[in-house]
Design a protein around this motif. Sequence first.
Motif, PDB file in Angstrom:
ATOM      1  N   MET A   1       0.819  -1.193   0.000  1.00  0.00           N
ATOM      2  CA  MET A   1       0.000   0.000   0.000  1.00  0.00           C
ATOM      3  C   MET A   1       0.862   1.255   0.000  1.00  0.00           C
ATOM      4  O   MET A   1       0.500   2.242  -0.631  1.00  0.00           O
ATOM      5  N   ILE A   2       1.985   1.226   0.683  1.00  0.00           N
ATOM      6  CA  ILE A   2       2.883   2.381   0.720  1.00  0.00           C
ATOM      7  C   ILE A   2       3.336   2.735  -0.691  1.00  0.00           C
ATOM      8  O   ILE A   2       3.440   3.907  -1.047  1.00  0.00           O
ATOM      9  N   ASP A   3       3.571   1.709  -1.521  1.00  0.00           N
ATOM     10  CA  ASP A   3       3.973   1.963  -2.902  1.00  0.00           C
ATOM     11  C   ASP A   3       2.911   2.759  -3.655  1.00  0.00           C
ATOM     12  O   ASP A   3       3.238   3.609  -4.486  1.00  0.00           O
ATOM     13  N   ILE A   4       1.660   2.514  -3.347  1.00  0.00           N
ATOM     14  CA  ILE A   4       0.575   3.256  -3.995  1.00  0.00           C
ATOM     15  C   ILE A   4       0.604   4.713  -3.556  1.00  0.00           C
ATOM     16  O   ILE A   4       0.427   5.620  -4.381  1.00  0.00           O
ATOM     17  N   LEU A   5       0.851   4.955  -2.281  1.00  0.00           N
ATOM     18  CA  LEU A   5       0.923   6.339  -1.796  1.00  0.00           C
ATOM     19  C   LEU A   5       2.066   7.089  -2.473  1.00  0.00           C
ATOM     20  O   LEU A   5       1.914   8.252  -2.869  1.00  0.00           O
ATOM     21  N   TYR A   7       3.290   6.385  -5.411  1.00  0.00           N
ATOM     22  CA  TYR A   7       2.856   6.556  -6.793  1.00  0.00           C
ATOM     23  C   TYR A   7       1.917   7.763  -6.919  1.00  0.00           C
ATOM     24  O   TYR A   7       2.057   8.576  -7.843  1.00  0.00           O
ATOM     25  N   VAL A   8       0.974   7.885  -6.025  1.00  0.00           N
ATOM     26  CA  VAL A   8       0.027   9.014  -6.049  1.00  0.00           C
ATOM     27  C   VAL A   8       0.782  10.325  -5.862  1.00  0.00           C
ATOM     28  O   VAL A   8       0.550  11.295  -6.589  1.00  0.00           O
ATOM     29  N   PHE A   9       1.708  10.355  -4.907  1.00  0.00           N
ATOM     30  CA  PHE A   9       2.491  11.574  -4.666  1.00  0.00           C
ATOM     31  C   PHE A   9       3.279  11.966  -5.916  1.00  0.00           C
ATOM     32  O   PHE A   9       3.308  13.129  -6.307  1.00  0.00           O
ATOM     33  N   GLU A  10       3.931  10.976  -6.523  1.00  0.00           N
ATOM     34  CA  GLU A  10       4.766  11.256  -7.698  1.00  0.00           C
ATOM     35  C   GLU A  10       3.942  11.607  -8.928  1.00  0.00           C
ATOM     36  O   GLU A  10       4.391  12.373  -9.771  1.00  0.00           O
ATOM     37  N   ALA A  41      -5.448   1.580   0.052  1.00  0.00           N
ATOM     38  CA  ALA A  41      -4.872   2.905  -0.207  1.00  0.00           C
ATOM     39  C   ALA A  41      -5.970   3.949  -0.396  1.00  0.00           C
ATOM     40  O   ALA A  41      -5.855   5.073   0.122  1.00  0.00           O
ATOM     41  N   LEU A  42      -7.026   3.597  -1.116  1.00  0.00           N
ATOM     42  CA  LEU A  42      -8.121   4.553  -1.316  1.00  0.00           C
ATOM     43  C   LEU A  42      -8.816   4.884  -0.004  1.00  0.00           C
ATOM     44  O   LEU A  42      -9.186   6.035   0.241  1.00  0.00           O
ATOM     45  N   GLU A 154      16.177   3.761  -3.675  1.00  0.00           N
ATOM     46  CA  GLU A 154      15.826   5.178  -3.711  1.00  0.00           C
ATOM     47  C   GLU A 154      14.529   5.307  -4.489  1.00  0.00           C
ATOM     48  O   GLU A 154      14.334   4.660  -5.501  1.00  0.00           O
ATOM     49  N   SER A 155      13.650   6.162  -4.010  1.00  0.00           N
ATOM     50  CA  SER A 155      12.389   6.333  -4.708  1.00  0.00           C
ATOM     51  C   SER A 155      12.607   7.146  -5.974  1.00  0.00           C
ATOM     52  O   SER A 155      13.537   7.941  -6.060  1.00  0.00           O
ATOM     53  N   PRO A 156      11.740   6.974  -6.962  1.00  0.00           N
ATOM     54  CA  PRO A 156      11.831   7.810  -8.154  1.00  0.00           C
ATOM     55  C   PRO A 156      11.674   9.296  -7.826  1.00  0.00           C
ATOM     56  O   PRO A 156      12.276  10.136  -8.454  1.00  0.00           O
ATOM     57  N   ALA A 157      10.878   9.620  -6.805  1.00  0.00           N
ATOM     58  CA  ALA A 157      10.714  11.013  -6.420  1.00  0.00           C
ATOM     59  C   ALA A 157      12.017  11.571  -5.885  1.00  0.00           C
ATOM     60  O   ALA A 157      12.375  12.722  -6.151  1.00  0.00           O
ATOM     61  N   ALA A 158      12.756  10.777  -5.119  1.00  0.00           N
ATOM     62  CA  ALA A 158      14.043  11.244  -4.597  1.00  0.00           C
ATOM     63  C   ALA A 158      15.025  11.482  -5.735  1.00  0.00           C
ATOM     64  O   ALA A 158      15.842  12.405  -5.677  1.00  0.00           O
TER      65      ALA A 158
END
Length: 162
Positions: A1-5, A7-10, A41-42, A154-158
């Motif tokens: 579920m954290i991966d979805i969060l 993804y939504v942020f990015e 996640a929703l 590392e996250s894609p956002a980072a």
Amino acid sequence: MIDILVYVFESYGYPEACPEPELLARKLSAAGFEPEDIDLALEWLSGLQRVAGSDSPKIERDNRSSRIYSGPELAVLDTECRGFIAFLEHSGVLDPLGRERIIERAMALPGADLSLAKLKVIVLMVLWQQQDNVDALVMEELLSSAEGSAWGEESPAAALLH
């Protein structure tokens, strides 16, 4: 579920850009996320909107006060997580109301294995929902983790910060 969060942020720069839950669910499914994780996640994001939109009383900053955690909170938020929340509050990133929203959302996360990396995602999502401007160094700290992260090295956002 954290991966979805993450993804939504990015994927959505600000909360208003995020589609309605039904459309978001379809997009998440198309991105390859599992239906049960999407549902969780929703539900979590709905709770985030609810607490962000609620008329909460103003909590004044007071350097002489301290937050006392309940037994269930202590079971979910280890010393490292509580220390990170205190760091963010003392550095001015969080006000007491933001701290309470983060604790509430951490407690709403399914499962009891809340790592610092996962807490950072929760902090990021709460700040995203509030549309707070965050110092670049603090943002980099939220997007990275000394021990890797909940989603890999590392996250894609980072990576966007580098």
